[in-house]
Motif scaffolding. Structure first.
Motif, mmCIF file in Angstrom:
data_model
loop_
_atom_site.group_PDB
_atom_site.id
_atom_site.type_symbol
_atom_site.label_atom_id
_atom_site.label_comp_id
_atom_site.label_asym_id
_atom_site.label_seq_id
_atom_site.Cartn_x
_atom_site.Cartn_y
_atom_site.Cartn_z
ATOM 1 N N LEU A 65 2.388 29.074 1.332
ATOM 2 C CA LEU A 65 3.796 29.842 1.886
ATOM 3 C C LEU A 65 3.793 30.945 1.590
ATOM 4 N N LYS A 66 4.906 31.760 2.649
ATOM 5 C CA LYS A 66 5.030 32.944 2.765
ATOM 6 C C LYS A 66 6.520 33.113 3.326
ATOM 7 N N LEU A 67 7.264 34.095 2.789
ATOM 8 C CA LEU A 67 8.893 34.375 3.415
ATOM 9 C C LEU A 67 8.551 34.674 4.965
ATOM 10 N N ALA A 68 9.492 33.996 5.883
ATOM 11 C CA ALA A 68 9.132 34.440 7.145
ATOM 12 C C ALA A 68 10.328 35.429 7.495
ATOM 13 N N LEU A 69 11.225 36.024 6.543
ATOM 14 C CA LEU A 69 12.339 36.938 6.694
ATOM 15 C C LEU A 69 12.243 38.128 5.499
ATOM 16 N N PRO A 70 12.593 39.220 5.920
ATOM 17 C CA PRO A 70 12.671 40.159 4.789
ATOM 18 C C PRO A 70 13.915 39.578 3.789
ATOM 19 N N VAL A 71 13.575 40.045 2.344
ATOM 20 C CA VAL A 71 14.507 39.523 1.379
ATOM 21 C C VAL A 71 16.104 40.046 1.554
ATOM 22 N N ALA A 72 16.164 40.954 2.264
ATOM 23 C CA ALA A 72 17.343 41.314 2.468
ATOM 24 C C ALA A 72 18.222 40.635 3.566
ATOM 25 N N ASP A 73 17.315 40.060 4.420
ATOM 26 C CA ASP A 73 17.617 39.182 5.510
ATOM 27 C C ASP A 73 17.941 37.621 5.311
ATOM 28 N N ILE A 74 17.921 37.376 3.865
ATOM 29 C CA ILE A 74 18.006 36.029 3.639
ATOM 30 C C ILE A 74 19.375 35.900 2.875
ATOM 31 N N GLY A 75 20.569 35.641 3.256
ATOM 32 C CA GLY A 75 21.778 35.299 2.700
ATOM 33 C C GLY A 75 21.977 34.069 2.039
ATOM 34 N N VAL A 80 22.849 28.165 1.494
ATOM 35 C CA VAL A 80 23.654 27.021 0.846
ATOM 36 C C VAL A 80 24.459 26.222 2.188
ATOM 37 N N ARG A 81 24.981 26.850 3.107
ATOM 38 C CA ARG A 81 25.638 26.197 4.362
ATOM 39 C C ARG A 81 24.639 25.323 4.867
ATOM 40 N N LYS A 82 23.371 25.576 5.047
ATOM 41 C CA LYS A 82 22.470 24.999 5.740
ATOM 42 C C LYS A 82 21.734 23.828 4.944
ATOM 43 N N ASP A 122 28.251 34.695 -0.034
ATOM 44 C CA ASP A 122 27.978 35.437 1.379
ATOM 45 C C ASP A 122 27.679 36.799 0.885
ATOM 46 N N ASP A 123 28.128 37.323 -0.284
ATOM 47 C CA ASP A 123 27.994 38.614 -0.843
ATOM 48 C C ASP A 123 26.756 39.162 -1.324
ATOM 49 N N TYR A 124 25.932 37.938 -1.421
ATOM 50 C CA TYR A 124 24.475 38.043 -2.071
ATOM 51 C C TYR A 124 23.215 37.744 -1.244
ATOM 52 N N THR A 125 22.313 38.462 -1.204
ATOM 53 C CA THR A 125 20.973 38.037 -0.440
ATOM 54 C C THR A 125 19.953 37.844 -1.454
ATOM 55 N N LEU A 126 18.811 37.477 -0.861
ATOM 56 C CA LEU A 126 17.634 37.288 -1.803
ATOM 57 C C LEU A 126 17.130 38.317 -2.329
ATOM 58 N N ALA A 127 17.279 39.705 -1.788
ATOM 59 C CA ALA A 127 17.032 40.982 -2.474
ATOM 60 C C ALA A 127 17.955 41.277 -3.621
ATOM 61 N N ASP A 128 19.314 40.820 -3.738
ATOM 62 C CA ASP A 128 20.138 40.802 -4.776
ATOM 63 C C ASP A 128 19.531 40.219 -5.835
#
Length: 146
Positions: A65-75, A80-82, A122-128
């Motif tokens: 497994l690998k991330l498909a998106l940059p960490v800053a793009d994962i809200g 949680v909504r999904k 919503d104020d947090y991303t995976l980067a945070d």
């Protein structure tokens, strides 16, 4: 609001993938072992994350497994909504008719509370969430050359 185990494991898996720095893709079994959780349940969570485009999965030897998106793009709020059923009460559905719904203050209060909860997320991303990446790697005992 209490999050389901599915969402909890989704967040954990995303954190693990974000701090995993090996040459080989991460495996479900390795992530499950490091968090001491069920690999079968984590595999189902991984399927959900693949379906929603958060991670990619490669089968076979050398797969993982690998991330498909940059960490800053994962809200976090969006995730949680999904992954959650956000109908706190049956009356949150348009299909349920409650005789007091037009005058129900509780329903409105719960809607506001849920919105506030999600707005904070919503104020947090995976980067945070992985800002302290070195410490997370240490706690998960991820060696330098995994």
């Amino acid at each position: 609001m209490q999050l389901t185990t599915h969402t909890d494991y989704a967040l954990r898996l995303l954190v693990y993938l974000a701090v995993h720095h090996g040459k080989q893709p991460a495996t479900i079994q390795d992530a499950a072992t490091r968090f001491d959780i069920s690999s079968n349940h984590l595999a189902k969570v991984a399927q959900t994350l693949v379906q929603h485009g958060y991670i990619v999965s490669h089968r076979g030897r050398g797969g993982g497994l690998k991330l498909a998106l940059p960490v800053a793009d994962i809200g976090i709020g969006k995730l949680v909504r999904k992954t959650e059923n956000l109908q706190l009460l049956p009356c949150f559905s348009d299909e349920i008719a409650c005789p007091i719904q037009p005058a129900c203050i509780l329903r409105n209060a719960l809607h506001k509370a849920q919105a506030a909860f999600l707005n904070v997320l919503d104020d947090y991303t995976l980067a945070d969430v992985i800002f302290n990446k070195d410490r997370l790697q240490e706690l998960l005992e991820i060696p330098e050359s995994t």
